[in-house]
Design a protein around this motif. Sequence first.
Motif, short mmCIF file in Angstrom:
data_model
loop_
_atom_site.label_atom_id
_atom_site.label_comp_id
_atom_site.label_asym_id
_atom_site.label_seq_id
_atom_site.Cartn_x
_atom_site.Cartn_y
_atom_site.Cartn_z
N CYS A 1 0.86 1.85 1.79
CA CYS A 1 0.74 2.65 2.77
C CYS A 1 0.13 3.94 2.48
O CYS A 1 -0.55 4.74 3.24
CB CYS A 1 2.34 3.04 3.41
N CYS A 2 0.55 4.32 1.30
CA CYS A 2 -0.15 5.87 0.73
C CYS A 2 -1.43 5.75 0.74
O CYS A 2 -2.24 6.59 1.04
CB CYS A 2 0.48 6.20 -0.47
N LEU A 3 -2.06 4.34 0.28
CA LEU A 3 -3.25 4.26 0.03
C LEU A 3 -4.20 4.17 1.44
O LEU A 3 -5.24 4.71 1.50
CB LEU A 3 -3.76 2.90 -0.78
N TYR A 4 -3.78 3.53 2.26
CA TYR A 4 -4.22 3.60 3.56
C TYR A 4 -4.11 5.00 4.28
O TYR A 4 -5.24 5.37 5.11
CB TYR A 4 -3.55 2.56 4.38
N LEU B 1 -20.07 2.99 -8.81
CA LEU B 1 -19.34 2.29 -9.83
C LEU B 1 -17.89 1.93 -9.21
O LEU B 1 -17.46 0.99 -9.54
CB LEU B 1 -19.14 3.37 -11.13
N VAL B 2 -17.28 2.76 -8.20
CA VAL B 2 -16.08 2.30 -7.69
C VAL B 2 -16.39 0.96 -6.65
O VAL B 2 -15.32 0.16 -6.73
CB VAL B 2 -15.67 3.61 -6.77
N LEU B 3 -17.42 0.75 -6.42
CA LEU B 3 -17.66 -0.38 -5.32
C LEU B 3 -17.89 -1.74 -6.29
O LEU B 3 -17.53 -2.51 -6.21
CB LEU B 3 -18.94 -0.22 -4.39
N TYR B 4 -19.00 -1.47 -7.42
CA TYR B 4 -19.30 -2.62 -8.00
C TYR B 4 -18.72 -2.95 -9.23
O TYR B 4 -18.70 -4.07 -9.64
CB TYR B 4 -20.95 -2.56 -8.43
N VAL B 5 -17.82 -2.13 -9.76
CA VAL B 5 -17.04 -2.50 -10.98
C VAL B 5 -16.03 -3.62 -10.54
O VAL B 5 -15.91 -4.57 -11.11
CB VAL B 5 -16.27 -1.57 -11.55
N PRO B 6 -15.35 -3.24 -9.45
CA PRO B 6 -14.25 -4.16 -9.05
C PRO B 6 -14.96 -5.50 -8.48
O PRO B 6 -14.19 -6.44 -8.43
CB PRO B 6 -13.49 -3.33 -7.79
N LEU B 7 -16.06 -5.25 -7.85
CA LEU B 7 -16.55 -6.64 -7.27
C LEU B 7 -17.17 -7.45 -8.52
O LEU B 7 -16.88 -8.91 -8.42
CB LEU B 7 -18.36 -6.06 -6.51
N VAL B 8 -17.62 -6.83 -9.64
CA VAL B 8 -17.86 -7.88 -10.75
C VAL B 8 -16.70 -8.56 -11.20
O VAL B 8 -16.86 -9.64 -11.77
CB VAL B 8 -18.77 -6.72 -11.78
N GLY B 9 -15.77 -7.44 -11.34
CA GLY B 9 -14.41 -7.89 -11.95
C GLY B 9 -14.13 -9.32 -11.11
O GLY B 9 -13.56 -10.35 -11.53
N LEU B 10 -13.95 -9.06 -9.84
CA LEU B 10 -13.55 -10.12 -8.86
C LEU B 10 -14.31 -11.35 -9.18
O LEU B 10 -13.72 -12.47 -8.86
CB LEU B 10 -13.53 -9.52 -7.44
N SER B 11 -15.62 -11.03 -9.05
CA SER B 11 -16.80 -12.45 -9.08
C SER B 11 -16.49 -13.19 -10.55
O SER B 11 -16.55 -14.23 -10.56
CB SER B 11 -18.02 -11.80 -9.16
N MET B 12 -16.34 -12.50 -11.56
CA MET B 12 -16.17 -12.93 -12.88
C MET B 12 -14.74 -13.81 -12.77
O MET B 12 -14.89 -14.86 -13.61
CB MET B 12 -16.08 -11.87 -14.06
N MET C 1 -11.18 6.21 -2.56
CA MET C 1 -11.76 6.95 -3.57
C MET C 1 -12.83 7.55 -3.35
O MET C 1 -13.27 8.83 -3.80
CB MET C 1 -12.24 6.05 -5.05
N ASN C 2 -13.81 7.24 -2.07
CA ASN C 2 -14.91 7.92 -1.83
C ASN C 2 -14.91 9.16 -1.44
O ASN C 2 -15.75 10.15 -1.61
CB ASN C 2 -15.73 6.99 -0.74
N PRO C 3 -13.67 9.55 -0.34
CA PRO C 3 -13.64 10.87 0.05
C PRO C 3 -13.09 11.93 -1.10
O PRO C 3 -13.40 12.98 -1.15
CB PRO C 3 -12.60 10.79 1.15
N ILE C 4 -12.38 11.26 -1.93
CA ILE C 4 -11.74 12.05 -3.14
C ILE C 4 -12.79 12.58 -3.92
O ILE C 4 -12.91 13.70 -4.48
CB ILE C 4 -10.86 11.26 -3.82
N ILE C 5 -13.72 11.58 -4.32
CA ILE C 5 -14.95 11.78 -5.25
C ILE C 5 -15.80 12.93 -4.43
O ILE C 5 -16.29 14.03 -5.22
CB ILE C 5 -15.95 10.39 -5.55
N TYR C 6 -16.34 12.69 -3.27
CA TYR C 6 -17.19 13.69 -2.41
C TYR C 6 -16.51 15.09 -2.37
O TYR C 6 -17.16 16.02 -2.39
CB TYR C 6 -17.62 13.03 -1.45
N SER C 7 -15.18 14.93 -2.18
CA SER C 7 -14.40 16.26 -1.94
C SER C 7 -14.17 17.33 -3.18
O SER C 7 -14.33 18.03 -3.06
CB SER C 7 -13.00 16.12 -1.51
N ILE C 8 -14.06 16.49 -4.25
CA ILE C 8 -14.01 17.28 -5.72
C ILE C 8 -15.63 17.56 -6.23
O ILE C 8 -15.69 18.67 -6.62
CB ILE C 8 -13.41 16.17 -6.60
#
Length: 319
Positions: free
Chosen positions: A34-37, A251-262, A289-296
Amino acid sequence: MFRVTNSTQVPFFFILMGIPGFEVSHGWISIPFCCLYTVSIVGNITILAVIRIEPSLQEPMYLFLSILALTDLGLTLTTLPTVMGLLWFNASEISFEACFAQFFFLHGFSFMESSVLLAMSFDRYVAICRPLHYVSILTNRVISRIGIAIIFRCVLTVLPALFLLKRLPFCGSHHLSHSYCLHQDMIRLVCADTTISNWYGFAIALVFTTLEPLLIVVSYALILRSVLRISSQGESFQALNNCLSHILAVLVLYVPLVGLSMTHRFAKHAPPIVHVILANIYLLAPPVMNPIIYSIKTKQIRQRIFHLVSHRQFPLHRM
């Protein structure tokens, strides 16, 4: 939706799965979800509001960022009903049509995420390698056409996969291994030849998980070559720093994607909870993470958010 079995009609639905092995703790597990959403929805709406109301942010970089925020918001709202419904109310059943609708939007927004990041890498390339032509190349009209092309491309990519899968018969178990409807999860429940669907899914994965990241890498190789030619160290650092937010988003998109694919490729017999956790990270990490990254990391966005918050709070201090 009904499916014919032995001349009788029975309701056809899929059974979603929460966190395997922790069903009795779904109430507690729902709290971090709920917090993440909430962070994702509030963060992306804030980004959109700031870009919308601030005239100085009507530039190509921020227009692409607004498209990314819309994509992240769509991805969040696509999985939220089934995930939170399952964790809060144990609503594990989803109808045939609703599952395919979620399938369409989930994969569509996932592909859009990758395509928007590719477009943003082109934006960074033009801004650094051809700065004098930046405004003339990336006009509002061009950005609008890029956005429309991304939408049409993703829709036309997902629809064939949807129709190929929907025409096949489902039998036996209706239990999915996630709390949302994924192509690779649904296709294993089909009791017919899935060769065409499998090859089409492989081709899509090859484009969106191999070709697009490769093009992003190529764009940054050209950017790095251009930056290394800059004599001033300060200007070189500034140019690279302008790309940092986008690099982190990639990196936030593709690192989890690579991990899931592997994991799907080399750890098929891993505990189900491993696949569930990695899939949730892949779908939730970018929108959160995207809004946090771009806000910071983006000074203009950060300043406008602080200004917006302080402006809203100011009347309260006067009361």
